[in-house]
Design an enzyme around this catalytic site. Structure first.
Site, PDB file in Angstrom:
ATOM      1  N   HIS A  22       0.791  81.590   6.317  1.00  0.00           N
ATOM      2  CA  HIS A  22       0.039  80.496   6.960  1.00  0.00           C
ATOM      3  C   HIS A  22       0.830  79.183   6.995  1.00  0.00           C
ATOM      4  O   HIS A  22       0.577  78.318   7.834  1.00  0.00           O
ATOM      5  CB  HIS A  22      -1.252  80.214   6.191  1.00  0.00           C
ATOM      6  CG  HIS A  22      -2.373  81.127   6.519  1.00  0.00           C
ATOM      7  ND1 HIS A  22      -2.369  82.454   6.177  1.00  0.00           N
ATOM      8  CD2 HIS A  22      -3.551  80.897   7.150  1.00  0.00           C
ATOM      9  CE1 HIS A  22      -3.501  83.005   6.579  1.00  0.00           C
ATOM     10  NE2 HIS A  22      -4.236  82.071   7.173  1.00  0.00           N
TER      11      HIS A  22
ATOM     12  N   CYS B  42       4.180  81.939   2.140  1.00  0.00           N
ATOM     13  CA  CYS B  42       2.851  82.339   2.614  1.00  0.00           C
ATOM     14  C   CYS B  42       2.896  82.209   4.117  1.00  0.00           C
ATOM     15  O   CYS B  42       3.377  81.198   4.648  1.00  0.00           O
ATOM     16  CB  CYS B  42       1.762  81.437   2.031  1.00  0.00           C
ATOM     17  SG  CYS B  42       0.150  81.712   2.794  1.00  0.00           S
TER      18      CYS B  42
ATOM     19  N   CYS C  93       2.396  89.766   4.809  1.00  0.00           N
ATOM     20  CA  CYS C  93       1.543  88.932   3.966  1.00  0.00           C
ATOM     21  C   CYS C  93       2.224  88.909   2.613  1.00  0.00           C
ATOM     22  O   CYS C  93       2.484  89.967   2.021  1.00  0.00           O
ATOM     23  CB  CYS C  93       0.159  89.578   3.866  1.00  0.00           C
ATOM     24  SG  CYS C  93      -0.954  88.761   2.709  1.00  0.00           S
TER      25      CYS C  93
ATOM     26  N   ASP D 135      -1.696  91.818   7.956  1.00  0.00           N
ATOM     27  CA  ASP D 135      -1.894  90.592   7.175  1.00  0.00           C
ATOM     28  C   ASP D 135      -3.369  90.530   6.766  1.00  0.00           C
ATOM     29  O   ASP D 135      -4.224  91.161   7.386  1.00  0.00           O
ATOM     30  CB  ASP D 135      -1.533  89.354   8.005  1.00  0.00           C
ATOM     31  CG  ASP D 135      -1.597  88.081   7.163  1.00  0.00           C
ATOM     32  OD1 ASP D 135      -0.810  87.955   6.210  1.00  0.00           O
ATOM     33  OD2 ASP D 135      -2.454  87.213   7.422  1.00  0.00           O
ATOM     34  N   SER D 136      -3.641  89.737   5.724  1.00  0.00           N
ATOM     35  CA  SER D 136      -5.032  89.561   5.315  1.00  0.00           C
ATOM     36  C   SER D 136      -5.843  88.907   6.441  1.00  0.00           C
ATOM     37  O   SER D 136      -7.056  89.077   6.504  1.00  0.00           O
ATOM     38  CB  SER D 136      -5.092  88.679   4.067  1.00  0.00           C
ATOM     39  OG  SER D 136      -4.458  87.442   4.333  1.00  0.00           O
TER      40      SER D 136
ATOM     41  N   GLU E 184      -6.674  77.530   8.257  1.00  0.00           N
ATOM     42  CA  GLU E 184      -7.759  78.293   8.886  1.00  0.00           C
ATOM     43  C   GLU E 184      -8.755  77.356   9.582  1.00  0.00           C
ATOM     44  O   GLU E 184      -9.374  77.716  10.559  1.00  0.00           O
ATOM     45  CB  GLU E 184      -8.517  79.127   7.835  1.00  0.00           C
ATOM     46  CG  GLU E 184      -7.684  80.219   7.210  1.00  0.00           C
ATOM     47  CD  GLU E 184      -7.726  81.533   7.996  1.00  0.00           C
ATOM     48  OE1 GLU E 184      -8.730  81.799   8.660  1.00  0.00           O
ATOM     49  OE2 GLU E 184      -6.731  82.280   7.924  1.00  0.00           O
TER      50      GLU E 184
HETATM   51  N1  DGL Z   1      -1.197  85.683   4.459  1.00  0.00           N
HETATM   52  C1  DGL Z   1      -1.279  85.449   3.050  1.00  0.00           C
HETATM   53  C2  DGL Z   1       0.140  85.302   2.439  1.00  0.00           C
HETATM   54  O1  DGL Z   1       1.165  85.315   3.117  1.00  0.00           O
HETATM   55  C3  DGL Z   1      -2.124  84.246   2.692  1.00  0.00           C
HETATM   56  C4  DGL Z   1      -3.549  84.288   3.122  1.00  0.00           C
HETATM   57  C5  DGL Z   1      -4.549  84.816   2.129  1.00  0.00           C
HETATM   58  O2  DGL Z   1      -4.738  84.222   1.048  1.00  0.00           O
HETATM   59  O3  DGL Z   1      -5.162  85.818   2.462  1.00  0.00           O
HETATM   60  O4  DGL Z   1       0.232  85.218   1.242  1.00  0.00           O
END
Ligand code: DGL
Length: 277
Positions: A197, A195, A76, A13-14, A161
């Site tokens: 998050h 997403c 992600c 993931d990012s 975050e």
């Molecule tokens: N984890 C990313 C997603 O599922 C979102 C977070 C980011 O913008 O890096 O799209």
């Protein structure tokens, strides 16, 4: 170039968001070994261009291959939307045609008919995911009768975050996007959290929705889909080690990651800092 030996499942993931997916996968597949990699030093990916998301994701996948992963999940949505296809079609044949990289959009799309009665769904995601139109293209291909409306919610990742789950700021930005998407298509009966998050904002999201609108988090579905994939591909399952161990890697500070990870996982984890570029 890479080891042929069996190894852990890589989860990328990012940043922290993919931990919501990792958590569900580990819950359903506790016997497997995992390596989670968060590119926290370069997150968020949500507002980045195709080229940059592809380059960063490719580097992360190579890192996970070097760590022994035969199978990598892009947990992600932004990376799945912008980098998965190129990695599968351009990079894998050159890097190692026997390894696999899978994303989170396809498994989510596959069960769309099971989660909507009206046939009208909303996708909530980062600007990158929504503007790529990956969900609407994929849903249109598989279920052309389903109406899809996307809503980019660029402030939701920063809210998570910063642990602002229940603040006036969260109220404002959550209500703003829900009101907007439901005004665009009042027939929507299911909102997909596109997403990783967003499951952490699920309680807040539900506060602003009429009762008939359902919220769908993809973690459990991605875990089920992975299990089904390994049943269909026993040759890949044999290449996965199963000692119930997990490692956590981040491109930012290990201390910061382990602190933040407890918000997502509710238990402490040991973290290693790595470079991927
Ligand atoms: N984890 C990313 C997603 O599922 C979102 C977070 C980011 O913008 O890096 O799209």
């Amino acid at each position: 170039m890479f080891s042929k030996e069996a190894g852990p499942i890589g989860i990328f993931d990012s940043g922290y968001g993919g931990l919501t997916i990792f958590d569900k996968i580990r819950e359903q597949m506790p016997e497997y070994d995992f390596i989670y990699l968060g590119d926290n030093a370069r997150a968020p990916y949500g507002s980045r261009s195709f080229d940059v998301v592809y380059r960063f994701t490719r580097q992360a996948v190579i890192k996970l291959f070097e760590e022994g992963c035969q199978l990598v999940i892009l947990a992600c949505n932004t990376a799945s939307a912008k980098a998965l296809r190129s990695i599968q079609q351009i990079d894998l044949p050159q890097l190692d045609p026997e390894r696999r990289v899978l994303g989170v959009i396809r498994p989510t799309v596959e069960i769309i008919p099971e989660i909507t009665s009206s046939g009208h769904v909303g996708i909530l995601g980062t600007a990158g995911t929504i503007h790529s139109h990956s969900y609407s293209i994929e849903i249109g291909r598989m279920f052309p009768a389903v109406q899809v409306t996307g809503e980019a919610c660029p402030m939701w990742v920063p809210l998570v975050e910063n642990e602002e789950f229940d603040s006036p700021g969260a109220d404002y930005f959550v209500e703003k996007h829900l009101t907007h998407i439901l005004s665009v298509d009042p027939m929507i009966d299911t909102l997909v959290l596109g997403c990783t998050h967003y499951p952490l904002l699920e309680d807040k999201i539900k506060q602003f929705l009429p009762e008939h609108v359902r919220v769908f988090s993809q973690g459990e579905r991605v875990a089920e889909s992975l299990k089904e994939y390994l049943v269909r591909h026993p040759e890949m399952d044999r290449k996965l080690t199963k000692e119930g161990r997990s490692r956590f890697l981040t491109t930012e500070s290990a201390e910061k990651f382990s602190e933040a990870a407890t918000i997502f996982l509710h238990y402490p984890v040991q973290v290693e800092q790595v470079a991927v570029d």
